[in-house]
Design an enzyme around this catalytic site. Structure first.
Site, PDB file in Angstrom:
ATOM      1  N   ASP A 174      -2.643   5.804  -5.415  1.00  0.00           N
ATOM      2  CA  ASP A 174      -2.647   4.807  -4.348  1.00  0.00           C
ATOM      3  C   ASP A 174      -2.787   3.384  -4.885  1.00  0.00           C
ATOM      4  OD1 ASP A 174      -2.932   3.381  -2.048  1.00  0.00           O
ATOM      5  OD2 ASP A 174      -4.629   4.508  -1.272  1.00  0.00           O
ATOM      6  N   ASP A 176       0.829  -1.203   0.000  1.00  0.00           N
ATOM      7  CA  ASP A 176       0.000   0.000   0.000  1.00  0.00           C
ATOM      8  C   ASP A 176       0.863   1.252   0.000  1.00  0.00           C
ATOM      9  OD1 ASP A 176      -1.994   1.852   0.303  1.00  0.00           O
ATOM     10  OD2 ASP A 176      -2.420   1.365   2.391  1.00  0.00           O
TER      11      ASP A 176
END
Length: 453
Positions: free
Chosen positions: A266, A70
């Site tokens: 992201d 992430d």
């Protein structure tokens, strides 16, 4: 999409070379998947999703744990060996919004320990901080436990003294390896550089096409074969998240928004998050019908070959096929972009559905992101990202931009409550490398897991 859950396994390899040829053979297996995120920007739970995960070995016993990769967060947290798994309705974040059904299934039954656990008590290298660990997500899922420090191994390499959250209660299915901007301590990318495994706190991301089973991440290096034109380097416009100024947002039929907008790039999110007016502009350009019950636009499942969502970052222009921005439920297709008004706050996010069109280089040392249109290829042309003290460009073949953008966002603050807290009950590699530098390049390959439910 209700029938298929895809989970990418991210297998890490570290080499002390610039040019490498590595062959990996993987087994295709079934795995449950249920994921949301996080603390940089509130996120929806997306039931049918792609997760990019890496298998780590933690502690002196080298406990194997798979965690989601992430760029939108910076912590590593994993499941404890004694973790108790809950449904979200049983252990949840208070005040979570009601999400559209196509993005959410809070009572899906799963095991939070399916992807491996870590026994800190039996690890000789574990250091307890006596700090409580707690995290809550916008879909309502949550995890609690303690913080500690331990060694983390990946392949034959590793780092020591990495801060780890160890969850002993969780309604989240997967732990997270955050590789975003560090806050208050040295996180994974920082330790890679400080402990001599890479030369600079930087990495490049290649997610590959939507129907591909592979992708790559290189820590400390760039693969020039994976993009066309020149890399365009823009400043990160936030101190806490990897967001940049995005302009020229448009569809086939006209503009979606004017001016520049701060948008988080992201890799930890399958779908993107837009303001209502952007979603409306996309829906109208497709002659879509708004579904009041689902709070999303219904679209045709095919027939949009000429339609796209376009935008610019720095000197680079991008075009995302509308087919990459849809999801399907019960035979009906929907425009799969979450409204930021539903989850609260004004944050805007590009997830994997859009980032697959971009080759990305995140430089956490100089606080820049370099981008170019992606090229889907198995070819490799890998070059290390140089030390900033050397008299050369840190990101090869790039142009730089300084721009301003309007920005708005929110940081989640969550408390957790529990009701009905009953307990729910390989790969191989080969290759040839030509050593050209002592600088280590950390590389990764993804394998798609398909699970029929």
């Amino acid at each position: 999409m209700d029938l298929v859950i895809m989970n990418f396994v991210f297998l890490l390899y570290l080499t002390s070379v610039v040019k490498c040829s590595i062959k990996l053979d993987f087994n295709k297996v079934s795995t449950p998947s249920k994921y949301t995120k996080r603390d940089a920007l509130p996120m929806p739970l997306i039931n049918d999703k792609i997760l990019y995960t890496t298998e780590l070995e933690i502690g002196s016993n080298k406990d194997k744990v798979s965690v989601s990769i992430d760029t939108g967060s910076y912590d590593l947290w994993v499941m404890s060996n004694d973790a108790v798994c809950y449904k979200v309705s049983e252990f949840q974040t208070e005040g979570a919004p009601q999400l559209p059904d196509i993005f959410n299934d809070i009572d899906q039954d799963y095991s939070c320990t399916f992807n491996g656990t870590y026994n800190s008590k039996s690890s000789k290298t574990f250091k307890n901080t006596s700090e409580d660990f707690s995290i809550g997500y916008v879909d309502g899922s949550a995890a609690q436990g303690v913080w500690g420090y331990d060694s983390v191994q990946f392949g034959q390499y590793g780092v020591t003294g990495l801060k780890i959250g160890i969850a002993n209660r969780s309604s989240v299915s997967d732990g997270i390896l955050g590789i975003g901007i560090a806050n208050g301590y040295d996180n994974f990318p920082v330790l890679l550089q400080k402990q001599g495994l890479i030369n600079k706190i930087a990495y490049s991301v290649y997610l590959n096409s939507s129907n591909s089973t592979t992708g790559t991440i290189l820590f400390g290096a760039i693969d020039h074969a994976k993009y066309k034109g020149a890399l365009s380097t823009v400043p990160v416009d936030s101190k806490s998240q990897l967001s940049v100024n995005v302009t020229n947002l448009k569809t086939k039929n006209g503009n979606v928004a004017s001016g520049g907008h701060s948008i988080l790039l992201d890799t930890g999110s399958t779908f993107s998050i837009f303001p209502d007016e952007w979603i409306d502009a996309l829906g109208h350009s497709l002659n879509a019908t708004y579904d009041e019950d689902e709070s999303v636009y219904e679209i045709e499942c095919d027939g949009y070959d000429e339609h796209f969502f376009g935008f610019s970052i720095g000197d680079s222009d991008f075009s995302v096929p509308i087919q990459d921005l849809k999801t399907e439920k019960d035979g009906q297709c929907y425009l799969a972009i979450m409204s930021n008004s539903v989850i609260g706050g004004g944050g805007i996010l590009f997830g994997d559905d859009i980032l697959r069109q971009i080759y990305l280089v995140y430089d956490l040392q100089d606080m820049t992101i370099s981008v170019a249109p992606v090229v889907y290829t198995e070819d490799e042309d890998i070059e290390e990202i140089l030390n900033p003290n050397e008299d050369q460009n840190e990101v090869p073949t790039s142009t730089s931009f300084t721009q301003s953008a309007s920005s708005s966002g929110s940081q989640p603050s969550s408390t957790i409550s529990g009701e009905n807290m009953d307990k729910n009950t390989t790969s191989s590699s080969s290759g040839n490398c030509q050593t050209r530098s002592w600088i280590a390049i950390l590389s990764a390959l993804f394998l798609v897991y398909i699970h029929i439910i």
